[in-house]
Design a protein around this motif. Structure first.
Motif, PDB file in Angstrom:
ATOM      1  N   UNK A  24       1.030  -0.993  -0.071  1.00 30.96           N
ATOM      2  CA  UNK A  24      -0.350  -0.241  -0.118  1.00 30.96           C
ATOM      3  C   UNK A  24       0.845   1.781  -0.171  1.00 30.96           C
ATOM      4  N   UNK A  25       1.772   1.275   0.873  1.00 28.24           N
ATOM      5  CA  UNK A  25       2.916   2.762   0.651  1.00 28.24           C
ATOM      6  C   UNK A  25       3.623   2.749  -0.894  1.00 28.24           C
ATOM      7  N   UNK A  71       3.505   3.242  -6.990  1.00 25.06           N
ATOM      8  CA  UNK A  71       4.408   2.345  -8.002  1.00 25.06           C
ATOM      9  C   UNK A  71       3.563   1.372  -8.106  1.00 25.06           C
ATOM     10  N   UNK A  72       2.462   1.044  -8.326  1.00 25.43           N
ATOM     11  CA  UNK A  72       1.439  -0.083  -8.007  1.00 25.43           C
ATOM     12  C   UNK A  72       2.202  -1.453  -7.881  1.00 25.43           C
ATOM     13  N   UNK A  73       2.921  -1.621  -9.772  1.00 26.30           N
ATOM     14  CA  UNK A  73       3.757  -2.535 -10.264  1.00 26.30           C
ATOM     15  C   UNK A  73       4.711  -3.389  -9.128  1.00 26.30           C
ATOM     16  N   UNK A 117       2.327  -5.007  -6.507  1.00 29.40           N
ATOM     17  CA  UNK A 117       2.149  -6.111  -6.995  1.00 29.40           C
ATOM     18  C   UNK A 117       3.987  -6.992  -6.330  1.00 29.40           C
ATOM     19  N   UNK A 118       4.562  -6.716  -7.232  1.00 30.67           N
ATOM     20  CA  UNK A 118       5.366  -8.174  -7.356  1.00 30.67           C
ATOM     21  C   UNK A 118       6.014  -8.500  -5.676  1.00 30.67           C
ATOM     22  N   UNK A 176      -4.158  -7.594  -4.318  1.00 33.32           N
ATOM     23  CA  UNK A 176      -4.251  -8.073  -5.361  1.00 33.32           C
ATOM     24  C   UNK A 176      -6.099  -7.621  -6.100  1.00 33.32           C
ATOM     25  N   UNK A 177      -6.636  -7.586  -5.084  1.00 30.55           N
ATOM     26  CA  UNK A 177      -8.316  -7.290  -5.844  1.00 30.55           C
ATOM     27  C   UNK A 177      -8.648  -8.748  -5.788  1.00 30.55           C
TER      28      UNK A 177
END
Length: 470
Positions: free
Chosen positions: A135-136, A143-145, A148-149, A374-375
């Protein structure tokens, strides 16, 4: 094929741990320690005084005490017993000194990551707080990517690999102490895990709040008793640790370098400072005082309790007994039996059951938190994920796991690198929060977070998340 996989994982571990992560961890810890003005030493008393109000919560979050216990449930596991034995076997007694060092500087790192996790937390579809490194990374760095990583590494490490390791330790300890078949202990652990994780976040927090203090106090009392009985040997053991740490006494596998490498690696595995796991629990809390930095202090206490208390207890048990046969958990069991008699191995088997089982439950929570990010938090998706986790618990109880231990190190290292890069990039913000908190303390006020004082990030915070608590 297995040999190729082993060699590849060993090669990657050597690169990550030997060339990158150790220096990144130490460097980040020293950097945060200096930027925060030796916060773990100057504010050591406040670290624990914050816990006085830690039982408070609201309908959206768990209490700070529950968050601490949940993070300790994950931290305090096989690394505190078997991991300490591995560190001493491979790095000599000096590895304990370097475990202490990584914990001391890691307290500052733990402060930063927990503070940032609190700041950028959100509410999920059930109205409960969620947050953590992903989230941070998304909100703080845009940088959502990267988030996700990080989540993929965490789910692989904590959801699957670490739970196999913990289940393997439980089944091995119960078979060694009581002769219980592996399949039977594995089935029992799997069923008990299912009962708790299907109850959701609050069920996990309540379980941790009850189990963690009991198991930690019982183990510490055992170690303190042994230290008191053998008090005359303690100065010699401390000298032995220091000599081995700096290469003045030969270590089992390469002198000072082996002591540093194994102390740092097993220290991080144990206290998780900088890894990015504990912030997932920290973000779920309703903080008191109502300021992100208060959770930073709470999680600093977690690093101290885990390594400087509980790991030191294991080291005392091993070193007071002198050379003993076995490795890992068997070494500790033999050392304790040598000191107190046969009942020692039964006591340790029960303690390991608590240590490892609470880790399984908390590890699941961390992985679920990332699944929500990741929904993939639909009821059907969570059910499939929970069944996979339970399957890995059973697999771990039955399998021989040297390869899985190496995988755990690999995924943990990748997680830590991703998280450390993020918190270094956000360090100025964390330091500003720490200063704001302590300026209010010095003015005699209850530290309270006001988003309007942070126009540079106000728009990136969850709307209403820092309104006055209900």
């Amino acid at each position: 094929m297995q040999e190729i996989a082993d060699n590849l994982v060993n090669l990657l571990n050597g690169l990550i741990w030997g060339k990158i992560l150790i220096w990144l961890l130490v460097g980040a810890g020293i950097y945060f320690t200096l930027r925060l003005g030796l916060i773990q030493l100057r504010h050591f008393g406040h670290t624990f005084s914050v816990l006085k109000g830690s039982r408070q919560s609201d309908e959206a979050g768990i209490s700070s005490f529950q968050a601490l216990c949940t993070s300790l449930a994950a931290r305090v596991g096989t690394g505190n017993v078997a991991g300490v034995a591995v560190a001493i076997t491979l790095g000599g007694p000096g590895a304990i000194f370097w475990m202490w060092v990584i914990a001391l500087v890691g307290m500052a790192t733990g402060f930063v990551e927990a503070t940032l996790a609190q700041l950028f937390k959100v509410r999920d579809k059930n109205g409960q707080y969620r947050g953590g490194p992903a989230y941070y990374m998304e909100k703080g760095l845009g940088a959502r990517w990267m988030g996700v990583l990080f989540c993929l590494f965490l789910i692989l490490a904590f959801g699957f690999v670490f739970n196999s390791v913990q289940a393997n330790t439980i089944s091995g300890a119960l078979q060694g102490a009581f002769g219980i078949p592996l399949w039977l202990s594995g089935s029992a652990v799997m069923i008990l895990t299912a009962l708790i994780i299907f109850g959701g976040l609050r069920s996990i927090a309540r379980f941790a709040e009850l189990a963690v203090p009991f198991m930690a106090v019982a183990y510490l009392l055992m170690a303190i008793g042994l230290i008191v009985v053998n008090i005359g040997e303690i100065p010699g053991i401390l000298v032995q640790i220091v000599k081995s740490a700096f290469g003045f006494q030969e270590a089992a596998a390469g002198g000072m370098g082996a002591a540093i490498m194994n102390g740092f690696k097993r220290g991080l595995f144990s206290n998780e400072a900088g890894m990015g796991s504990a912030p997932n629990a920290a973000a779920s809390a309703t903080p008191y005082p109502p300021h992100p930095a208060s959770q930073g202090y709470v999680q600093m206490a977690g690093v101290f309790i885990d390594t400087l208390l509980i790991c030191s207890a294991s080291a005392a048990i091993i070193l007071l007994a002198g050379p003993q046969p076995g490795e890992g958990i068997m070494l500790v069991q033999n050392a304790l039996t040598n000191q107190v008699g046969d009942w020692g191995k039964y006591f340790l088997a029960v303690i390991i059951l608590f240590f490892a089982f609470t880790s399984i439950v908390a590890n699941y929570f961390y992985a679920e938190n990332c699944l929500v990010f990741l929904e993939h938090n639909k009821a059907s998706g969570l059910l499939v994920f929970r069944l996979l986790v339970l399957g890995m618990v059973m697999f771990g109880a039955l399998a021989s796991l040297p390869f899985v231990w190496n995988l755990a190190d690999l995924f943990m290292g990748l997680m830590a690198i991703t998280n450390l890069i993020a918190i270094l990039l956000l360090s100025n913000l964390a330091i500003k929060l720490a200063r704001d908190y302590n300026q209010q303390r010095r003015a005699g006020k209850l530290p309270t977070f006001d988003p309007s004082q942070y126009p540079e990030i106000q728009a990136r915070l969850e709307p209403g998340i820092w309104d006055a608590p209900r």
